[in-house]
Design a protein around this motif. Structure first.
Motif, short mmCIF file in Angstrom:
data_model
loop_
_atom_site.label_atom_id
_atom_site.label_comp_id
_atom_site.label_asym_id
_atom_site.label_seq_id
_atom_site.Cartn_x
_atom_site.Cartn_y
_atom_site.Cartn_z
N GLU A 117 0.45 -1.53 -0.25
CA GLU A 117 -0.16 0.08 0.13
C GLU A 117 0.46 1.35 -0.10
O GLU A 117 0.56 2.71 -0.05
N GLN A 118 2.14 0.82 0.37
CA GLN A 118 2.69 2.01 0.24
C GLN A 118 3.66 2.22 -0.95
O GLN A 118 4.78 3.69 -1.15
N CYS A 119 3.79 2.02 -1.62
CA CYS A 119 4.32 1.93 -3.07
C CYS A 119 3.64 2.77 -4.01
O CYS A 119 2.09 3.50 -4.04
N SER A 120 4.33 4.11 -4.94
CA SER A 120 3.55 4.82 -5.89
C SER A 120 4.88 5.05 -6.20
O SER A 120 5.76 4.89 -6.52
N SER A 121 3.57 5.56 -7.91
CA SER A 121 4.58 5.16 -8.65
C SER A 121 4.00 5.58 -10.24
O SER A 121 2.48 5.34 -10.22
N ALA A 122 3.99 6.43 -11.10
CA ALA A 122 3.48 6.89 -12.50
C ALA A 122 2.84 5.76 -13.47
O ALA A 122 1.84 6.29 -14.17
N ASN A 123 4.03 5.07 -12.82
CA ASN A 123 3.91 4.08 -14.03
C ASN A 123 3.74 2.44 -13.32
O ASN A 123 3.54 1.95 -12.11
N GLU A 124 1.81 2.48 -14.22
CA GLU A 124 1.24 1.39 -13.42
C GLU A 124 1.29 0.11 -13.57
O GLU A 124 1.15 -1.14 -12.96
N ILE A 125 1.92 -0.24 -14.00
CA ILE A 125 2.36 -1.91 -14.48
C ILE A 125 3.14 -2.07 -13.90
O ILE A 125 3.29 -3.13 -13.21
N ILE A 126 4.69 -1.03 -13.36
CA ILE A 126 5.98 -1.46 -12.67
C ILE A 126 4.56 -1.21 -11.16
O ILE A 126 5.94 -2.28 -10.93
N LEU A 127 4.12 -0.45 -10.99
CA LEU A 127 3.51 -0.70 -9.34
C LEU A 127 2.85 -1.64 -9.39
O LEU A 127 3.31 -2.41 -8.36
N ALA A 128 2.17 -2.14 -10.34
CA ALA A 128 1.30 -3.91 -10.23
C ALA A 128 2.08 -4.30 -9.93
O ALA A 128 2.20 -5.47 -8.90
N ARG A 129 3.98 -4.66 -10.71
CA ARG A 129 4.31 -5.83 -10.14
C ARG A 129 4.87 -6.26 -8.87
O ARG A 129 5.54 -6.86 -8.82
N VAL A 130 5.35 -4.39 -9.25
CA VAL A 130 6.63 -4.75 -7.37
C VAL A 130 5.00 -4.35 -6.34
O VAL A 130 5.86 -5.40 -5.32
N GLN A 131 4.13 -4.44 -6.34
CA GLN A 131 3.40 -5.01 -5.16
C GLN A 131 2.85 -5.92 -5.47
O GLN A 131 2.81 -6.29 -3.84
N GLY A 132 2.89 -6.80 -6.46
CA GLY A 132 3.22 -8.16 -6.44
C GLY A 132 4.28 -9.40 -5.85
O GLY A 132 3.69 -9.46 -5.31
#
Length: 167
Positions: A142-157
């Protein structure tokens, strides 16, 4: 502009952490603990704690306020409860030492998995992944943030999987 809107922020501050009854237009009445008053719109933010519930927040728009009556002063316990109503639960659960441990363990894990990571910010509390994503304390998905949604989803996973391994 009504009398409430004409007050100064210093006047409004005297209502914070107090139980109030607000009379608004059309005879609507609201009761709750004043969390804050917006200095621009004079909107009152009220917190209520119904039995067996966490608590709820309501807003009374400044232009609708006709009268505010203080019903009760807040004691130390209530002030603390109000201060924590908006704080994220996770950040309350970790000491500074535990946060440092979590950050270092996550950083090591990311480096081990060949993910470029660095620290940023004055205190180095924020992790920066490949310069396109940041992770704030307490270092969960929940504390991850990025303008790139693909990278955001992968790193959160990845982070979710890492945290499940840890527990």
């Amino acid at each position: 502009m009504n009398d409430w809107q004409r007050k100064s922020p210093l006047d409004w501050e005297t209502y914070v952490n107090k139980l109030v009854k607000v009379v608004a237009v059309e005879k609507h009445e609201y009761e709750g603990w004043v969390l804050t008053v917006d200095p621009v719109s004079a909107t009152i933010v009220l917190a209520t704690f119904p039995e067996n519930e966490k608590g709820s927040i309501s807003f009374v728009m400044g232009h609708a306020v006709q009268k505010v009556e203080i019903l009760q002063e807040g004691d130390g316990d209530m002030k603390q409860r109000l201060a924590h109503i908006l704080a994220p639960q996770e950040s309350q659960a970790y000491s500074p030492e535990e946060l440092e441990e979590r950050k270092n363990a996550l950083k090591t894990w990311l480096e081990t998995n060949h993910i470029p990571v660095g620290e940023q910010g004055e205190l180095g509390r924020t992790l920066s992944v490949a310069g396109v994503l940041t992770i704030e304390p307490p270092y969960g998905p929940e504390q991850c943030s990025s303008a790139n949604e693909i990278i955001l989803a992968r790193v959160q996973g990845l982070l979710q999987g890492y945290l499940e391994q840890q527990s």
